[in-house]
Design an enzyme around this catalytic site. Structure first.
Site, PDB file in Angstrom:
ATOM      1  N   ASP A  60      35.995  56.093  24.639  1.00 37.14           N
ATOM      2  CA  ASP A  60      36.207  56.311  23.207  1.00 37.14           C
ATOM      3  C   ASP A  60      35.586  57.646  22.814  1.00 37.14           C
ATOM      4  O   ASP A  60      34.520  57.691  22.218  1.00 37.14           O
ATOM      5  CB  ASP A  60      35.576  55.153  22.426  1.00 37.14           C
ATOM      6  CG  ASP A  60      35.668  55.365  20.924  1.00 37.14           C
ATOM      7  OD1 ASP A  60      36.425  56.254  20.492  1.00 37.14           O
ATOM      8  OD2 ASP A  60      34.972  54.627  20.189  1.00 37.14           O
ATOM      9  N   LYS A  62      37.288  59.680  20.932  1.00 36.59           N
ATOM     10  CA  LYS A  62      38.025  60.053  19.707  1.00 36.59           C
ATOM     11  C   LYS A  62      38.504  61.498  19.798  1.00 36.59           C
ATOM     12  O   LYS A  62      38.212  62.346  18.949  1.00 36.59           O
ATOM     13  CB  LYS A  62      37.197  59.797  18.456  1.00 36.59           C
ATOM     14  CG  LYS A  62      36.928  58.302  18.273  1.00 36.59           C
ATOM     15  CD  LYS A  62      36.466  57.930  16.908  1.00 36.59           C
ATOM     16  CE  LYS A  62      36.218  56.444  16.818  1.00 36.59           C
ATOM     17  NZ  LYS A  62      35.101  55.958  17.671  1.00 36.59           N
ATOM     18  N   ASN A  68      45.940  71.408  25.014  1.00 35.88           N
ATOM     19  CA  ASN A  68      45.339  71.745  26.308  1.00 35.88           C
ATOM     20  C   ASN A  68      43.921  71.191  26.439  1.00 35.88           C
ATOM     21  O   ASN A  68      43.551  70.650  27.486  1.00 35.88           O
ATOM     22  CB  ASN A  68      45.335  73.262  26.524  1.00 35.88           C
ATOM     23  CG  ASN A  68      44.844  73.619  27.908  1.00 35.88           C
ATOM     24  OD1 ASN A  68      45.428  73.199  28.904  1.00 35.88           O
ATOM     25  ND2 ASN A  68      43.732  74.332  27.997  1.00 35.88           N
ATOM     26  N   THR A  69      43.141  71.297  25.378  1.00 33.43           N
ATOM     27  CA  THR A  69      41.770  70.773  25.442  1.00 33.43           C
ATOM     28  C   THR A  69      41.797  69.250  25.561  1.00 33.43           C
ATOM     29  O   THR A  69      41.024  68.661  26.331  1.00 33.43           O
ATOM     30  CB  THR A  69      40.976  71.218  24.192  1.00 33.43           C
ATOM     31  OG1 THR A  69      41.124  72.625  24.045  1.00 33.43           O
ATOM     32  CG2 THR A  69      39.509  70.871  24.325  1.00 33.43           C
ATOM     33  N   VAL A 168      34.058  43.879  13.572  1.00 28.94           N
ATOM     34  CA  VAL A 168      33.626  42.475  13.571  1.00 28.94           C
ATOM     35  C   VAL A 168      32.094  42.422  13.641  1.00 28.94           C
ATOM     36  O   VAL A 168      31.476  43.164  14.398  1.00 28.94           O
ATOM     37  CB  VAL A 168      34.234  41.723  14.782  1.00 28.94           C
ATOM     38  CG1 VAL A 168      33.570  40.357  14.976  1.00 28.94           C
ATOM     39  CG2 VAL A 168      35.738  41.575  14.608  1.00 28.94           C
ATOM     40  N   GLN A 171      29.773  45.118  10.781  1.00 26.07           N
ATOM     41  CA  GLN A 171      30.503  45.765   9.676  1.00 26.07           C
ATOM     42  C   GLN A 171      31.151  44.747   8.733  1.00 26.07           C
ATOM     43  O   GLN A 171      31.858  45.113   7.790  1.00 26.07           O
ATOM     44  CB  GLN A 171      31.574  46.716  10.235  1.00 26.07           C
ATOM     45  CG  GLN A 171      30.988  47.887  11.025  1.00 26.07           C
ATOM     46  CD  GLN A 171      32.060  48.834  11.532  1.00 26.07           C
ATOM     47  OE1 GLN A 171      32.917  49.288  10.781  1.00 26.07           O
ATOM     48  NE2 GLN A 171      32.012  49.121  12.831  1.00 26.07           N
ATOM     49  N   GLY A 172      30.979  43.462   9.020  1.00 25.14           N
ATOM     50  CA  GLY A 172      31.415  42.428   8.084  1.00 25.14           C
ATOM     51  C   GLY A 172      32.730  41.734   8.384  1.00 25.14           C
ATOM     52  O   GLY A 172      33.079  40.767   7.723  1.00 25.14           O
TER      53      GLY A 172
HETATM   54  O1  O7M Z   1      30.440  46.415  16.315  1.00 25.55           O
HETATM   55  P1  O7M Z   1      29.806  47.719  15.871  1.00 25.55           P
HETATM   56  O2  O7M Z   1      29.971  47.975  14.427  1.00 25.55           O
HETATM   57  O3  O7M Z   1      28.375  47.852  16.332  1.00 25.55           O
HETATM   58  O4  O7M Z   1      30.563  48.882  16.680  1.00 25.55           O
HETATM   59  C1  O7M Z   1      31.897  49.178  16.446  1.00 25.55           C
HETATM   60  C2  O7M Z   1      32.422  50.131  17.497  1.00 25.55           C
HETATM   61  O5  O7M Z   1      33.778  50.432  17.198  1.00 25.55           O
HETATM   62  C3  O7M Z   1      31.690  51.474  17.565  1.00 25.55           C
HETATM   63  O6  O7M Z   1      31.692  51.887  18.918  1.00 25.55           O
HETATM   64  C4  O7M Z   1      32.548  52.395  16.732  1.00 25.55           C
HETATM   65  O7  O7M Z   1      32.492  53.730  17.196  1.00 25.55           O
HETATM   66  C5  O7M Z   1      33.953  51.822  16.961  1.00 25.55           C
HETATM   67  N1  O7M Z   1      34.907  52.006  15.844  1.00 25.55           N
HETATM   68  C6  O7M Z   1      34.616  51.565  14.583  1.00 25.55           C
HETATM   69  O8  O7M Z   1      33.572  50.942  14.341  1.00 25.55           O
HETATM   70  N2  O7M Z   1      35.508  51.808  13.564  1.00 25.55           N
HETATM   71  C7  O7M Z   1      36.685  52.439  13.732  1.00 25.55           C
HETATM   72  O9  O7M Z   1      37.449  52.591  12.793  1.00 25.55           O
HETATM   73  C8  O7M Z   1      37.016  52.862  15.031  1.00 25.55           C
HETATM   74  C9  O7M Z   1      36.153  52.588  16.077  1.00 25.55           C
HETATM   75  C10 O7M Z   1      36.644  52.800  17.392  1.00 25.55           C
HETATM   76  O10 O7M Z   1      36.419  52.122  18.352  1.00 25.55           O
HETATM   77  O11 O7M Z   1      37.494  53.783  17.515  1.00 25.55           O
HETATM   78  C11 O7M Z   1      38.119  53.944  18.692  1.00 25.55           C
END
Ligand code: O7M
Length: 213
Positions: A60, A62, A68-69, A168, A171-172
């Protein structure tokens, strides 16, 4: 990644010892390990290989750059044993396509983000990002468990692509709500790795996913 438990571990810990302890406890209850910058910066990129020997690894990073990068980043992740990568879609279809080509389709594209700020810039364009994921040949999208109604709406756009859903626990969001709305997997970090019994927490979430189906 094959669906058995419907749970992806977000391994956002910052030491090798914590990573090993958590993975050992939960490996029977999760289908993949998602690795993000905190663990890579703390322990180095060889952690991708090490974890890939235990479970499928989703990198992940992102990814959000020019084609190219993006390609170079994906190649580095895949050559270390990653099974899939996560990229942003706002960079445009050529950048997403570069990830898809380099990862042989094993790409998840971020759509609407799960945190409150996700409503500000990602929510208004999430439908377009989901459509882009589909047209670019990605495996699936990332959609928010904190807003299950958005999972349901995005599902209509992507058809049979996969949805992996963070938000989950800490984050609620609720696992069963996300699954009922159309998510294939939940992504969970703190509610597992900060729990007194990470194995028990992961098992409870896997059970909830099964009930939600
Ligand atoms: O369960 P948490 O909140 O401790 O972690 C959530 C993980 O999901 C954490 O690694 C975040 O970077 C990722 N995430 C989000 O929380 N929200 C998003 O909208 C997207 C991600 C994610 O995984 O993006 C790929």
């Amino acid at each position: 990644m094959q669906k058995k438990n419907g749970v992806i571990l977000a391994l956002d810990v910052t030491s090798r010892a914590d990573a090993m302890r958590v993975v050992e406890a939960v490996k029977g209850y999760v289908d993949a390990i998602k690795i993000n910058w905190p663990l890579i910066l703390a322990t180095g990129p060889d952690m991708i290989r090490e974890m890939s020997l235990v479970k499928d690894v989703i990198c992940d990073f992102k990814i959000a750059d020019i084609p190219n990068t993006n390609k170079l980043i994906v190649e580095q992740a895949m050559s270390r044993g990653a099974s899939a990568v996560i990229c942003h879609g706002f960079t445009g279809d050529d950048s997403v396509k570069a990830c898809v080509d380099a990862a042989k389709g094993q790409v998840f594209v971020v759509t609407e983000m799960s945190h409150p700020g996700g409503k500000q810039f990602t929510a208004p364009v999430a439908d377009k990002l989901a459509a882009l994921a589909k047209s670019a040949g990605a495996r699936g999208i990332v959609a928010p468990a904190t807003r299950p109604e958005r999972i349901a709406a995005l599902r209509k756009i992507i058809g049979g692509l996969e949805i992996i859903s963070p938000g989950v626990g800490a984050q609620g969001g609720k696992a069963s709500d996300a699954i009922r709305a159309g998510a294939d997997y939940i992504i969970v970090g703190r509610a597992i790795y900060d729990a007194p019994d990470p194995g028990g927490a992961a098992k409870a979430l896997a059970d909830e996913v099964k009930e939600g189906v």
